[in-house]
Scaffold this motif. Structure first.
Motif, short mmCIF file in Angstrom:
data_model
loop_
_atom_site.label_atom_id
_atom_site.label_comp_id
_atom_site.label_asym_id
_atom_site.label_seq_id
_atom_site.Cartn_x
_atom_site.Cartn_y
_atom_site.Cartn_z
N VAL A 64 31.76 33.50 -30.87
CA VAL A 64 30.95 33.75 -29.58
C VAL A 64 30.61 35.18 -29.36
N GLY A 65 31.69 36.03 -29.91
CA GLY A 65 31.44 37.38 -29.84
C GLY A 65 30.25 38.05 -30.35
N THR A 66 29.61 36.94 -31.14
CA THR A 66 28.31 37.51 -31.81
C THR A 66 27.21 37.08 -31.02
N ILE A 67 27.37 36.43 -30.03
CA ILE A 67 26.22 36.07 -28.97
C ILE A 67 25.81 37.38 -28.19
N GLU A 68 24.53 37.83 -28.31
CA GLU A 68 24.00 38.54 -27.57
C GLU A 68 23.42 38.20 -26.11
N ARG A 69 22.72 37.11 -26.22
CA ARG A 69 22.38 36.64 -24.67
C ARG A 69 22.23 35.06 -25.09
N ILE A 70 22.06 34.41 -23.80
CA ILE A 70 21.92 32.95 -23.75
C ILE A 70 20.84 32.96 -23.03
N ASP A 71 19.73 32.23 -23.39
CA ASP A 71 18.62 31.96 -22.40
C ASP A 71 18.77 30.41 -21.96
N ALA A 72 19.03 30.01 -20.91
CA ALA A 72 19.35 28.40 -20.45
C ALA A 72 17.95 27.77 -20.28
N THR A 73 17.06 28.61 -19.81
CA THR A 73 15.59 28.13 -19.66
C THR A 73 14.96 27.61 -20.69
N THR A 74 15.12 28.21 -21.90
CA THR A 74 14.69 27.91 -23.16
C THR A 74 15.53 26.86 -24.15
N LYS A 75 17.06 27.07 -23.55
CA LYS A 75 17.83 26.70 -24.26
C LYS A 75 18.02 27.20 -25.86
N THR A 76 18.07 28.61 -25.70
CA THR A 76 18.27 29.43 -26.89
C THR A 76 19.66 30.39 -26.91
N VAL A 77 20.09 30.64 -27.79
CA VAL A 77 21.16 31.48 -28.02
C VAL A 77 20.81 32.77 -29.11
N TYR A 78 20.71 33.72 -28.64
CA TYR A 78 20.49 34.92 -29.67
C TYR A 78 21.78 35.67 -29.95
N VAL A 79 21.71 35.74 -31.54
CA VAL A 79 23.07 36.41 -31.99
C VAL A 79 22.67 37.70 -32.49
N ASN A 80 23.74 38.61 -32.45
CA ASN A 80 23.32 39.74 -32.94
C ASN A 80 23.71 40.24 -34.65
N ARG A 81 23.22 39.19 -35.34
CA ARG A 81 23.58 39.31 -36.91
C ARG A 81 22.40 38.63 -37.57
N THR A 82 21.93 39.10 -38.57
CA THR A 82 20.63 38.83 -39.40
C THR A 82 21.10 37.49 -40.13
N LYS A 83 19.86 36.84 -40.44
CA LYS A 83 19.80 35.54 -41.34
C LYS A 83 20.73 35.83 -42.36
N GLU A 84 20.69 36.81 -43.27
CA GLU A 84 21.31 37.12 -44.41
C GLU A 84 22.78 37.07 -44.01
N GLN A 85 23.24 38.03 -43.12
CA GLN A 85 24.62 37.93 -42.63
C GLN A 85 25.28 36.56 -42.56
N ILE A 86 24.31 35.92 -41.77
CA ILE A 86 24.93 34.50 -41.61
C ILE A 86 25.00 33.72 -42.77
N LYS A 87 24.21 33.82 -43.49
CA LYS A 87 23.77 33.08 -44.86
C LYS A 87 25.19 33.21 -45.89
N ARG A 88 25.52 34.55 -45.65
CA ARG A 88 26.75 35.23 -46.62
C ARG A 88 28.02 34.64 -45.96
N ALA A 89 28.09 34.14 -44.81
CA ALA A 89 29.48 34.04 -43.97
C ALA A 89 30.27 33.11 -44.85
N PRO A 90 31.57 33.18 -44.75
CA PRO A 90 32.30 31.93 -45.31
C PRO A 90 31.87 30.61 -44.90
N GLU A 91 32.03 29.54 -45.69
CA GLU A 91 31.64 28.39 -45.51
C GLU A 91 32.40 27.53 -44.49
N TYR A 92 31.81 27.07 -43.59
CA TYR A 92 32.76 26.37 -42.55
C TYR A 92 32.97 24.96 -43.17
N ASP A 93 34.27 24.46 -43.04
CA ASP A 93 34.73 23.21 -43.50
C ASP A 93 35.48 22.56 -42.45
#
Length: 116
Positions: A64-93
């Protein structure tokens, strides 16, 4: 393990007890998926994001420390990482996560790196 990565930033706009499951997730450079699971565990708060077809249905874990802001109106969470950074993250199991207390350490090491 870095504690800061597992806690909401004070400026993120999170209110304790708010369920983020189903919220859209936006990386710095675009949409990455929807929140499938939200954990408020002390010193291990995180999101599990279903990326759908974007990276072949992979589930990714975001502290949750990667969350920049939460917009409750649009139900959107904005994270401070790029798509590529997230794509290369360790796989969640989910099976390993449930059985290994140290499992989250690999995510802390990965996400605690300086931003690209």
């Amino acid at each position: 393990m870095s504690d800061g990565i597992w806690k909401f930033q004070p400026t993120a706009g999170y209110r304790a007890g708010v369920d983020l499951v189903g919220y859209r997730v936006e990386a710095i450079d675009g949409h990455i998926g929807k929140i499938d699971k939200h954990s408020e565990a002390a010193d291990a708060a995180h999101l599990v994001v279903d990326t759908g077809v974007w990276i072949f249905g992979k589930h990714v874990l975001l502290p949750v420390g990667t969350i920049e802001r939460i917009d409750a109106t649009t139900k959107t969470v904005y994270v401070n990482r790029t798509k590529e950074q997230i794509k290369r993250a360790p796989e969640y199991d989910a099976a390993k996560h449930a059985g290994e207390p140290s499992y989250l350490e690999q995510f802390a090491r990965y996400y605690d790196r300086p931003h690209m």
